[in-house]
Motif scaffolding. Structure first.
Motif, PDB file in Angstrom:
ATOM      1  N   VAL A  52       0.839  -1.199   0.000  1.00 49.68           N
ATOM      2  CA  VAL A  52       0.000   0.000   0.000  1.00 49.68           C
ATOM      3  C   VAL A  52       0.877   1.253   0.000  1.00 49.68           C
ATOM      4  CG1 VAL A  52      -1.661   1.326   1.384  1.00 49.68           C
ATOM      5  CG2 VAL A  52      -1.984  -1.138   1.067  1.00 49.68           C
ATOM      6  N   LEU A  53       1.908   1.256   0.833  1.00 51.32           N
ATOM      7  CA  LEU A  53       2.817   2.406   0.913  1.00 51.32           C
ATOM      8  C   LEU A  53       3.507   2.662  -0.421  1.00 51.32           C
ATOM      9  CD1 LEU A  53       4.437   4.552   2.544  1.00 51.32           C
ATOM     10  CD2 LEU A  53       6.068   2.720   3.061  1.00 51.32           C
ATOM     11  N   VAL A  54       4.062   1.613  -1.017  1.00 51.05           N
ATOM     12  CA  VAL A  54       4.784   1.769  -2.287  1.00 51.05           C
ATOM     13  C   VAL A  54       3.840   2.270  -3.379  1.00 51.05           C
ATOM     14  CG1 VAL A  54       5.953   0.476  -4.120  1.00 51.05           C
ATOM     15  CG2 VAL A  54       6.618   0.136  -1.741  1.00 51.05           C
ATOM     16  N   SER A  55       2.647   1.707  -3.440  1.00 52.94           N
ATOM     17  CA  SER A  55       1.685   2.151  -4.461  1.00 52.94           C
ATOM     18  C   SER A  55       1.318   3.616  -4.267  1.00 52.94           C
ATOM     19  CB  SER A  55       0.432   1.275  -4.411  1.00 52.94           C
ATOM     20  OG  SER A  55       0.763  -0.058  -4.721  1.00 52.94           O
ATOM     21  N   ALA A  56       1.107   4.012  -3.019  1.00 53.33           N
ATOM     22  CA  ALA A  56       0.786   5.420  -2.744  1.00 53.33           C
ATOM     23  C   ALA A  56       1.962   6.324  -3.100  1.00 53.33           C
ATOM     24  CB  ALA A  56       0.398   5.596  -1.280  1.00 53.33           C
ATOM     25  N   TRP A 148       0.127  -0.081 -10.832  1.00 54.81           N
ATOM     26  CA  TRP A 148      -0.923  -1.090 -10.739  1.00 54.81           C
ATOM     27  C   TRP A 148      -0.431  -2.442 -10.239  1.00 54.81           C
ATOM     28  CZ3 TRP A 148      -5.866  -0.136 -10.486  1.00 54.81           C
ATOM     29  CH2 TRP A 148      -6.311   1.104 -10.941  1.00 54.81           C
ATOM     30  N   VAL A 149       0.869  -2.628 -10.142  1.00 54.58           N
ATOM     31  CA  VAL A 149       1.398  -3.896  -9.616  1.00 54.58           C
ATOM     32  C   VAL A 149       0.893  -4.137  -8.196  1.00 54.58           C
ATOM     33  CG1 VAL A 149       3.548  -4.924  -8.741  1.00 54.58           C
ATOM     34  CG2 VAL A 149       3.403  -4.181 -11.089  1.00 54.58           C
ATOM     35  N   GLY A 150       0.819  -3.097  -7.391  1.00 57.44           N
ATOM     36  CA  GLY A 150       0.340  -3.242  -6.015  1.00 57.44           C
ATOM     37  C   GLY A 150      -1.071  -3.794  -5.961  1.00 57.44           C
ATOM     38  N   ALA A 151      -1.953  -3.286  -6.831  1.00 58.41           N
ATOM     39  CA  ALA A 151      -3.325  -3.802  -6.879  1.00 58.41           C
ATOM     40  C   ALA A 151      -3.328  -5.266  -7.293  1.00 58.41           C
ATOM     41  CB  ALA A 151      -4.159  -2.971  -7.846  1.00 58.41           C
ATOM     42  N   GLY A 152      -2.440  -5.627  -8.204  1.00 57.79           N
ATOM     43  CA  GLY A 152      -2.334  -7.024  -8.624  1.00 57.79           C
ATOM     44  C   GLY A 152      -1.857  -7.923  -7.492  1.00 57.79           C
ATOM     45  N   ILE A 153      -0.869  -7.452  -6.739  1.00 61.44           N
ATOM     46  CA  ILE A 153      -0.356  -8.232  -5.597  1.00 61.44           C
ATOM     47  C   ILE A 153      -1.462  -8.436  -4.566  1.00 61.44           C
ATOM     48  CG2 ILE A 153       1.206  -8.155  -3.611  1.00 61.44           C
ATOM     49  CD1 ILE A 153       3.249  -6.752  -5.487  1.00 61.44           C
ATOM     50  N   ILE A 185      -8.677   1.664  -2.390  1.00 62.27           N
ATOM     51  CA  ILE A 185      -9.270   2.754  -1.602  1.00 62.27           C
ATOM     52  C   ILE A 185      -8.258   3.267  -0.577  1.00 62.27           C
ATOM     53  CG2 ILE A 185     -11.038   3.282   0.133  1.00 62.27           C
ATOM     54  CD1 ILE A 185     -12.894   1.351  -1.476  1.00 62.27           C
ATOM     55  N   ILE A 186      -7.570   2.346   0.090  1.00 60.48           N
ATOM     56  CA  ILE A 186      -6.570   2.758   1.085  1.00 60.48           C
ATOM     57  C   ILE A 186      -5.397   3.467   0.413  1.00 60.48           C
ATOM     58  CG2 ILE A 186      -4.938   1.909   2.823  1.00 60.48           C
ATOM     59  CD1 ILE A 186      -7.044  -0.323   3.402  1.00 60.48           C
ATOM     60  N   SER A 190      -4.248   7.228   1.074  1.00 59.52           N
ATOM     61  CA  SER A 190      -2.843   7.529   1.409  1.00 59.52           C
ATOM     62  C   SER A 190      -2.291   8.640   0.527  1.00 59.52           C
ATOM     63  CB  SER A 190      -1.975   6.279   1.242  1.00 59.52           C
ATOM     64  OG  SER A 190      -2.359   5.280   2.136  1.00 59.52           O
ATOM     65  N   THR A 191      -2.707   8.665  -0.743  1.00 62.35           N
ATOM     66  CA  THR A 191      -2.209   9.720  -1.633  1.00 62.35           C
ATOM     67  C   THR A 191      -2.768  11.077  -1.235  1.00 62.35           C
ATOM     68  OG1 THR A 191      -4.004   9.415  -3.256  1.00 62.35           O
ATOM     69  CG2 THR A 191      -1.970   8.145  -3.602  1.00 62.35           C
ATOM     70  N   LEU A 192      -3.948  11.088  -0.630  1.00 59.30           N
ATOM     71  CA  LEU A 192      -4.541  12.357  -0.202  1.00 59.30           C
ATOM     72  C   LEU A 192      -3.751  13.001   0.927  1.00 59.30           C
ATOM     73  CD1 LEU A 192      -8.379  11.556  -0.264  1.00 59.30           C
ATOM     74  CD2 LEU A 192      -7.002  12.771  -1.985  1.00 59.30           C
TER      75      LEU A 192
END
Length: 194
Positions: A52-56, A148-153, A185-186, A190-192
């Motif tokens: 989640v952190l890396v994707s954000a 999008w890799v994070g969503a895939g994981i 969503i998380i 996090s990006t916000l």
């Protein structure tokens, strides 16, 4: 001359087949064991948090001009968060009743090992960012793949968790979609705050 004993020939064939089956099982087990260990590591709370952190971080990294800069920003931030986890684990675990005389370095190593999933969560997205940095992929393509890799994981982890609970494949797919959607969503939230 006497013909070869048919029982001996059959015995050799059975032995040869048995040996081949054992080698196949060992090879499959040799591949399955590291894959299971990797999946287990990615399934830890630290790896999921790291995903989640890396994707954000990648999502907010659009402000940088190159994928190399996004990579360095992500690497530095994840490194600081990982050190923070290690620090918290050492301070919280020092002098606990269960480990009154444990050496500090032993606690550092144990905490680092326990939270290594946070660093592993960065590897796949970082790989795509680095492919763009060396010119193998277009920067926008690599950026969106890494994003999008994070969503895939998260989807894979949702599917595997449902499979472990022996759910049928439609529920596995539903669990994968729900896990990925909640993760997105998380990540968005996090990006916000970044």
């Amino acid at each position: 001359m006497a013909d070869a004993n048919p029982d001996a020939v059959d015995s050799e064939a059975v032995t040869s087949q048995s040996r081949a089956r054992r080698l196949t099982r060992r090879a499959a087990h040799g591949v399955a064991r590291p894959a299971a260990a990797l999946l287990h590591t990615y399934g830890t709370e630290h790896a999921i948090d790291g995903t989640v952190l890396v994707s954000a971080l990648i999502a907010v990294g659009w402000k940088y001009e190159t994928d190399l800069e996004v990579f360095l920003f992500t690497l530095g931030t994840v490194g600081v968060f990982w050190l923070s986890h290690i620090y918290a684990g050492v301070v919280a675990g020092s002098g606990s009743a269960g480990r009154p005389r444990e050496a500090v370095w032993a606690r550092v190593l144990a905490t680092a090992r326990h939270s290594v999933g946070m660093v592993l969560a960065m590897l796949l997205p970082a790989f795509f960012l680095l492919l763009a940095a060396v010119g193998v992929l277009d920067e926008y393509v690599a950026y969106y793949i890494a994003l999008w890799v994070g969503a895939g994981i998260l989807a894979v982890l949702g599917y595997v968790n449902a499979a472990r609970r022996r759910k049928r494949w439609p529920l596995r797919l539903l669990n994968a979609a729900a896990t990925s959607a909640l993760g997105l969503i998380i990540i968005w939230l996090s990006t916000l705050v970044h």
